[in-house]
Scaffold this active site. Structure first.
Site, PDB file in Angstrom:
ATOM      1  N   SER A  58      36.958  78.577  32.437  1.00  0.00           N
ATOM      2  CA  SER A  58      36.356  79.833  31.973  1.00  0.00           C
ATOM      3  C   SER A  58      34.854  79.758  31.725  1.00  0.00           C
ATOM      4  O   SER A  58      34.197  80.787  31.590  1.00  0.00           O
ATOM      5  CB  SER A  58      37.070  80.322  30.719  1.00  0.00           C
ATOM      6  OG  SER A  58      38.323  80.867  31.072  1.00  0.00           O
ATOM      7  N   LYS A  61      32.509  81.873  33.748  1.00  0.00           N
ATOM      8  CA  LYS A  61      32.199  83.255  33.379  1.00  0.00           C
ATOM      9  C   LYS A  61      30.757  83.403  32.903  1.00  0.00           C
ATOM     10  O   LYS A  61      30.196  84.504  32.929  1.00  0.00           O
ATOM     11  CB  LYS A  61      33.169  83.740  32.298  1.00  0.00           C
ATOM     12  CG  LYS A  61      34.597  83.905  32.809  1.00  0.00           C
ATOM     13  CD  LYS A  61      35.540  84.256  31.663  1.00  0.00           C
ATOM     14  CE  LYS A  61      36.923  84.594  32.142  1.00  0.00           C
ATOM     15  NZ  LYS A  61      37.766  83.449  32.433  1.00  0.00           N
ATOM     16  N   SER A 118      37.832  86.636  27.344  1.00  0.00           N
ATOM     17  CA  SER A 118      37.855  85.775  28.526  1.00  0.00           C
ATOM     18  C   SER A 118      38.596  86.458  29.669  1.00  0.00           C
ATOM     19  O   SER A 118      39.355  85.834  30.409  1.00  0.00           O
ATOM     20  CB  SER A 118      38.496  84.418  28.203  1.00  0.00           C
ATOM     21  OG  SER A 118      38.236  83.501  29.225  1.00  0.00           O
TER      22      SER A 118
END
Length: 182
Positions: A58, A61, A118
């Site tokens: 993640s 991102k 997320s």
């Protein structure tokens, strides 16, 4: 608040423990990759396999947000603009913002959906809106990484999901990107 804390810690560490100090050698961690960077100068103070590319999950991102923030900064996008939710975005697995198929989501909400929840689905919405397609956005991500000097980074999607494989970033590149965003 986080920025002040991070800057305080980095400055305190740099003052209290110079890079040549044996105290840096005493840092122990079970992490496979770690890096401590001075937030003011970008100097790497300590690292453990910090230059070795790894799947960032993640943390990818951050680059998706960087491209969106860049457009906000230059005025091509406003927080009140809305982006459409495609079937691809709606079907994206993993952690979600739970966007509704066919709806339009304000950019400000998408930022929250990515940063707080997320949301992989929110990343796909942003990617399609800015890049035309996810694949077009991935090219933008890789180009921006080069512009920022992220030499151990390769992006294959906007959300960090492991499929397709091949998304890699080093701890150094993550630190550089985080420093740039801050």
């Amino acid at each position: 608040m986080f920025r002040r804390f991070a800057l305080f810690f980095a400055v305190l560490a740099a003052v209290a423990l110079p890079a040549t100090s044996p105290a840096w050698a005493a840092i122990q961690t079970n992490a496979e990759h770690a890096l401590l960077m001075d937030a003011n100068t970008g100097q790497v103070l300590w690292q453990k396999d910090g230059m070795v590319p790894m799947p960032p999950a993640s943390m990818s991102k951050l680059m998706t947000l960087e491209l969106l923030f860049q457009r906000l900064k230059d005025g091509r996008v406003k927080l009140t603009d809305t982006f459409p939710v495609s079937e691809r975005a709606w079907r994206t697995g993993g952690s979600k913002m739970f966007v509704e198929l066919g709806s339009r989501i304000p950019v400000e909400d998408l930022i929250r959906g990515i940063a707080i929840q997320s949301g992989n689905d929110a990343c796909v919405v942003v990617a399609e809106a800015l890049g035309g397609t996810v694949e077009g956005f991935v090219k933008m991500m890789n180009n921006r990484a080069k512009e920022l000097g992220l030499k151990q980074s390769t992006f294959v999607n906007p959300d960090g999901l492991p499929d397709p494989p091949g998304q890699l970033m080093s701890a150094l590149d993550l630190a550089k990107l985080a420093r740039h965003l801050i």
